[in-house]
Scaffold this active site. Sequence first.
Site, PDB file in Angstrom:
ATOM      1  CB  CYS A 173     -40.263  45.813  29.777  1.00 18.29           C
ATOM      2  SG  CYS A 173     -39.704  44.852  28.366  1.00 18.29           S
TER       3      CYS A 173
ATOM      4  CG  HIS B 184     -44.148  47.867  25.798  1.00 21.20           C
ATOM      5  ND1 HIS B 184     -43.703  48.443  26.969  1.00 21.20           N
ATOM      6  CD2 HIS B 184     -43.468  46.691  25.684  1.00 21.20           C
ATOM      7  CE1 HIS B 184     -42.786  47.655  27.523  1.00 21.20           C
ATOM      8  NE2 HIS B 184     -42.630  46.577  26.764  1.00 21.20           N
ATOM      9  CD  GLU B 185     -45.250  43.645  24.141  1.00 20.10           C
ATOM     10  OE1 GLU B 185     -44.145  43.170  23.828  1.00 20.10           O
ATOM     11  OE2 GLU B 185     -45.575  43.876  25.328  1.00 20.10           O
TER      12      GLU B 185
HETATM   13 ZN    ZN Z   1     -41.357  44.881  26.818  1.00 21.44          ZN
END
Ligand code: ZN
Length: 200
Positions: free
Chosen positions: A133, A176-177
């Site tokens: 990330c 994830h986003e």
């Molecule tokens: Zn991230």
Amino acid sequence: MTFFLTAFVALSGMGQSFTDVERDLIYSRDSTDIMRVLSVYDEADSLLLRKVSADVTVEMLQAPEYEVLTRRLLATVSNPDDRGVGIAAPQVGVSRRIVAVQRFDKEGKPFEIFVNPEITSRSEETRLGREGCMSIPGKRGEVERAEEITLRYIDGKTFEPREETVKGFTAVIFQHEIDHLYGKLYIDYLTSAPEEISGR
Ligand code: ZN
């Protein structure tokens, strides 16, 4: 049809545009379009990363700030010194439901912008993959995600409501986003500390 109505309702009646703080961030200038990415290692940043993002309104889509913000998000995620495959607006300090995702499922792997994205269904089949990330530099960890998801969003370019099913690695990036929009980070899924990326 139901979907169109829902999207319209979700976008209307809020009468709100970007705040002064958001405007300052969006128009902040160094020498490039790249914005500072918030880091979990900074206390104030970390609080912002854990906030739940608000919906984007019609007023915001029509505001000049929207175009600048999305252009700068794309510049930030494509930064040759710190490249990502996706980024969420809260990662640059704007707690709004906007994400950029690299479409590995499309020819030329373009980055696209998604407004008010929502995952409406997830396959039972999952996949395990390594994730990193931009807000957790130098680390990575293995996360289990749905192999296939169905999404609802406003297209970041045409502003049309869409529904789409996505699989594989691109589906992982979306998960994830979109998690970022709920203040959730991939490390929340790990049972042990993330591993260090060697050479950083
Ligand atoms: Zn991230």
